[in-house]
Design a protein around this motif. Structure first.
Motif, PDB file in Angstrom:
ATOM      1  N   ALA A  44       6.903   9.694  10.025  1.00  0.00           N
ATOM      2  CA  ALA A  44       6.426   9.260  11.354  1.00  0.00           C
ATOM      3  C   ALA A  44       5.183  10.158  11.836  1.00  0.00           C
ATOM      4  O   ALA A  44       4.465   9.876  12.401  1.00  0.00           O
ATOM      5  CB  ALA A  44       7.343   9.189  12.448  1.00  0.00           C
ATOM      6  N   LYS A  45       5.416  11.377  11.297  1.00  0.00           N
ATOM      7  CA  LYS A  45       4.333  12.526  11.490  1.00  0.00           C
ATOM      8  C   LYS A  45       2.995  12.631  10.769  1.00  0.00           C
ATOM      9  O   LYS A  45       2.164  13.163  10.939  1.00  0.00           O
ATOM     10  CB  LYS A  45       4.887  13.815  11.393  1.00  0.00           C
ATOM     11  CG  LYS A  45       6.023  14.016  12.391  1.00  0.00           C
ATOM     12  CD  LYS A  45       6.623  15.334  12.663  1.00  0.00           C
ATOM     13  CE  LYS A  45       7.596  15.525  13.350  1.00  0.00           C
ATOM     14  NZ  LYS A  45       8.060  16.964  13.503  1.00  0.00           N
ATOM     15  N   VAL A  46       2.910  11.484   9.637  1.00  0.00           N
ATOM     16  CA  VAL A  46       1.878  11.471   8.883  1.00  0.00           C
ATOM     17  C   VAL A  46       0.962  10.370   9.458  1.00  0.00           C
ATOM     18  O   VAL A  46       1.300   9.384  10.212  1.00  0.00           O
ATOM     19  CB  VAL A  46       2.275  10.889   7.335  1.00  0.00           C
ATOM     20  CG1 VAL A  46       1.075  10.346   6.490  1.00  0.00           C
ATOM     21  CG2 VAL A  46       3.239  11.691   6.686  1.00  0.00           C
ATOM     22  N   PRO A  47      -0.392  10.894   9.391  1.00  0.00           N
ATOM     23  CA  PRO A  47      -1.420  10.032  10.027  1.00  0.00           C
ATOM     24  C   PRO A  47      -1.627   8.677   9.429  1.00  0.00           C
ATOM     25  O   PRO A  47      -1.270   8.423   8.378  1.00  0.00           O
ATOM     26  CB  PRO A  47      -2.797  10.778   9.740  1.00  0.00           C
ATOM     27  CG  PRO A  47      -2.285  12.182   9.589  1.00  0.00           C
ATOM     28  CD  PRO A  47      -1.019  12.241   9.041  1.00  0.00           C
ATOM     29  N   THR A  71      13.335  -3.205   6.778  1.00  0.00           N
ATOM     30  CA  THR A  71      12.065  -3.337   7.037  1.00  0.00           C
ATOM     31  C   THR A  71      11.318  -2.556   8.073  1.00  0.00           C
ATOM     32  O   THR A  71       9.959  -2.338   7.889  1.00  0.00           O
ATOM     33  CB  THR A  71      12.031  -4.883   7.493  1.00  0.00           C
ATOM     34  OG1 THR A  71      12.894  -4.901   8.638  1.00  0.00           O
ATOM     35  CG2 THR A  71      12.351  -5.817   6.584  1.00  0.00           C
ATOM     36  N   GLU A  72      12.118  -2.176   8.919  1.00  0.00           N
ATOM     37  CA  GLU A  72      11.594  -0.907   9.804  1.00  0.00           C
ATOM     38  C   GLU A  72      10.940   0.152   9.205  1.00  0.00           C
ATOM     39  O   GLU A  72      10.074   0.661   9.570  1.00  0.00           O
ATOM     40  CB  GLU A  72      12.632  -0.731  11.088  1.00  0.00           C
ATOM     41  CG  GLU A  72      12.796  -2.065  12.005  1.00  0.00           C
ATOM     42  CD  GLU A  72      13.945  -2.804  11.650  1.00  0.00           C
ATOM     43  OE1 GLU A  72      14.574  -3.678  12.196  1.00  0.00           O
ATOM     44  OE2 GLU A  72      14.460  -2.595  10.464  1.00  0.00           O
ATOM     45  N   ARG A  79       2.467   2.019   7.851  1.00  0.00           N
ATOM     46  CA  ARG A  79       1.450   2.564   8.525  1.00  0.00           C
ATOM     47  C   ARG A  79       0.857   4.029   7.906  1.00  0.00           C
ATOM     48  O   ARG A  79      -0.134   4.066   8.101  1.00  0.00           O
ATOM     49  CB  ARG A  79       2.425   2.831   9.965  1.00  0.00           C
ATOM     50  CG  ARG A  79       1.526   3.571  11.080  1.00  0.00           C
ATOM     51  CD  ARG A  79       2.230   4.403  11.993  1.00  0.00           C
ATOM     52  NE  ARG A  79       3.063   5.481  11.292  1.00  0.00           N
ATOM     53  CZ  ARG A  79       2.565   6.501  10.892  1.00  0.00           C
ATOM     54  NH1 ARG A  79       1.350   6.819  10.976  1.00  0.00           N
ATOM     55  NH2 ARG A  79       3.251   7.710  10.412  1.00  0.00           N
ATOM     56  N   ALA A  80       1.698   4.510   7.444  1.00  0.00           N
ATOM     57  CA  ALA A  80       1.104   5.691   6.636  1.00  0.00           C
ATOM     58  C   ALA A  80       0.248   5.604   5.494  1.00  0.00           C
ATOM     59  O   ALA A  80      -0.599   6.300   5.100  1.00  0.00           O
ATOM     60  CB  ALA A  80       2.498   6.775   5.957  1.00  0.00           C
ATOM     61  N   LEU A  81       0.686   4.280   4.746  1.00  0.00           N
ATOM     62  CA  LEU A  81      -0.339   3.983   3.523  1.00  0.00           C
ATOM     63  C   LEU A  81      -1.685   3.592   3.907  1.00  0.00           C
ATOM     64  O   LEU A  81      -1.997   2.646   4.840  1.00  0.00           O
ATOM     65  CB  LEU A  81       0.339   3.088   2.740  1.00  0.00           C
ATOM     66  CG  LEU A  81       1.468   3.268   1.949  1.00  0.00           C
ATOM     67  CD1 LEU A  81       2.226   1.984   1.360  1.00  0.00           C
ATOM     68  CD2 LEU A  81       1.137   4.181   0.786  1.00  0.00           C
ATOM     69  N   ARG A 110       7.316  -7.034   3.352  1.00  0.00           N
ATOM     70  CA  ARG A 110       6.453  -6.135   3.902  1.00  0.00           C
ATOM     71  C   ARG A 110       5.287  -5.943   2.902  1.00  0.00           C
ATOM     72  O   ARG A 110       4.028  -5.536   3.324  1.00  0.00           O
ATOM     73  CB  ARG A 110       6.743  -4.819   4.268  1.00  0.00           C
ATOM     74  CG  ARG A 110       7.699  -5.022   5.298  1.00  0.00           C
ATOM     75  CD  ARG A 110       7.073  -5.435   6.518  1.00  0.00           C
ATOM     76  NE  ARG A 110       8.034  -5.322   7.723  1.00  0.00           N
ATOM     77  CZ  ARG A 110       8.655  -6.495   8.218  1.00  0.00           C
ATOM     78  NH1 ARG A 110       8.814  -7.386   7.652  1.00  0.00           N
ATOM     79  NH2 ARG A 110       9.596  -6.245   9.397  1.00  0.00           N
ATOM     80  N   PHE A 111       5.258  -6.657   1.595  1.00  0.00           N
ATOM     81  CA  PHE A 111       4.185  -6.188   0.735  1.00  0.00           C
ATOM     82  C   PHE A 111       4.097  -7.443  -0.278  1.00  0.00           C
ATOM     83  O   PHE A 111       4.823  -8.419  -0.468  1.00  0.00           O
ATOM     84  CB  PHE A 111       4.420  -5.179  -0.344  1.00  0.00           C
ATOM     85  CG  PHE A 111       4.742  -3.701   0.329  1.00  0.00           C
ATOM     86  CD1 PHE A 111       3.533  -2.922   0.543  1.00  0.00           C
ATOM     87  CD2 PHE A 111       5.674  -3.298   0.804  1.00  0.00           C
ATOM     88  CE1 PHE A 111       3.324  -1.775   1.272  1.00  0.00           C
ATOM     89  CE2 PHE A 111       5.958  -1.899   1.457  1.00  0.00           C
ATOM     90  CZ  PHE A 111       4.668  -1.127   1.509  1.00  0.00           C
ATOM     91  N   GLY A 112       2.886  -7.681  -0.695  1.00  0.00           N
ATOM     92  CA  GLY A 112       2.336  -8.964  -1.335  1.00  0.00           C
ATOM     93  C   GLY A 112       2.491  -8.934  -2.914  1.00  0.00           C
ATOM     94  O   GLY A 112       2.804 -10.018  -3.635  1.00  0.00           O
ATOM     95  N   GLN A 113       2.756  -7.858  -3.456  1.00  0.00           N
ATOM     96  CA  GLN A 113       3.203  -7.559  -4.869  1.00  0.00           C
ATOM     97  C   GLN A 113       4.051  -6.376  -5.214  1.00  0.00           C
ATOM     98  O   GLN A 113       4.089  -5.557  -4.308  1.00  0.00           O
ATOM     99  CB  GLN A 113       1.700  -6.865  -5.720  1.00  0.00           C
ATOM    100  CG  GLN A 113       0.374  -7.797  -5.393  1.00  0.00           C
ATOM    101  CD  GLN A 113       0.658  -9.067  -6.092  1.00  0.00           C
ATOM    102  OE1 GLN A 113       0.988  -9.179  -7.412  1.00  0.00           O
ATOM    103  NE2 GLN A 113       0.382 -10.163  -5.598  1.00  0.00           N
TER     104      GLN A 113
END
Length: 191
Positions: A44-47, A71-72, A79-81, A110-113
């Motif tokens: 959560a602290k990663v930009p 999933t959360e 968010r971090a990626l 959450r991801f396409g691949q």
């Protein structure tokens, strides 16, 4: 392979972090920072968009804590990626592979691949073991991944696409409200 990249490790065990700093000190030029925190709180602290890769190799004892399987949690990862980033998770499970199938469904939500690598015996639900799940929104280098996994000293198999979806068997994505820790390995695993 990425000697000048910034790397951040989040480890909840402060004693382990102190031991590593004392006995296995990191090269100050390595650009590796180790933080003592819960993995989700540290993430959560990663930009936003900071990471090219987020690796979840998280175990409390021999189990992945429930709050790192949902999933959360993957929303926090996303968010971090960076938009072209990858999520990589070391997952442990055994027969009937309910946890592993749920983690595939969670990542697919959450991801396409996706691609999954594991020992064929684990994939056939014959014994407890680890699998590595890779997820991204852009095409994954599945052929290269398959070649590397097959050429490992302990060769594995890679599932992706329809084969991986079939393996997941219609499992539902895991939500925070229903998440449980990964299963405990049988005592024979650590003999």
């Amino acid at each position: 392979t990425r000697p000048r990249s910034n790397q951040q490790v989040v480890e909840i065990d402060a004693g382990l972090v102190a031991f590593v700093r004392e006995h296995l000190p990191l090269d100050p030029q390595a650009r590796v920072r180790v933080r003592t925190a819960d993995a989700r709180a540290g993430l959560a602290k990663v930009p936003e968009g900071w990471a090219d890769v987020v690796i979840a190799d998280v175990f409390g004892g021999a189990r992945t804590p429930a709050h790192l399987t949902s999933t959360e949690f993957l929303d926090d990862v996303r968010r971090a990626l960076a938009p072209t980033g990858w999520y990589v998770a070391n997952l442990a499970d055994g027969p009937p592979l309910t946890h592993l199938r749920g983690q595939i469904a969670t990542a697919a939500a959450r991801f396409g691949q996706l691609a999954l690598a594991a020992d064929p015996v684990v994939l056939r639900a014959k014994r407890f073991g680890n699998a590595v799940l890779v997820a991204a929104d852009q095409e994954l280098p599945v052929a290269e991944f398959t070649r590397r996994v097959a050429g490992d000293p302990h060769p594995g198999r890679v599932l992706h696409g329809r084969e991986l979806a079939d393996f997941a068997g219609g499992a539902a994505p895991v939500k925070d409200a229903t998440a449980v820790a990964s299963p405990a390995p049988p005592p024979s695993v650590f003999r």
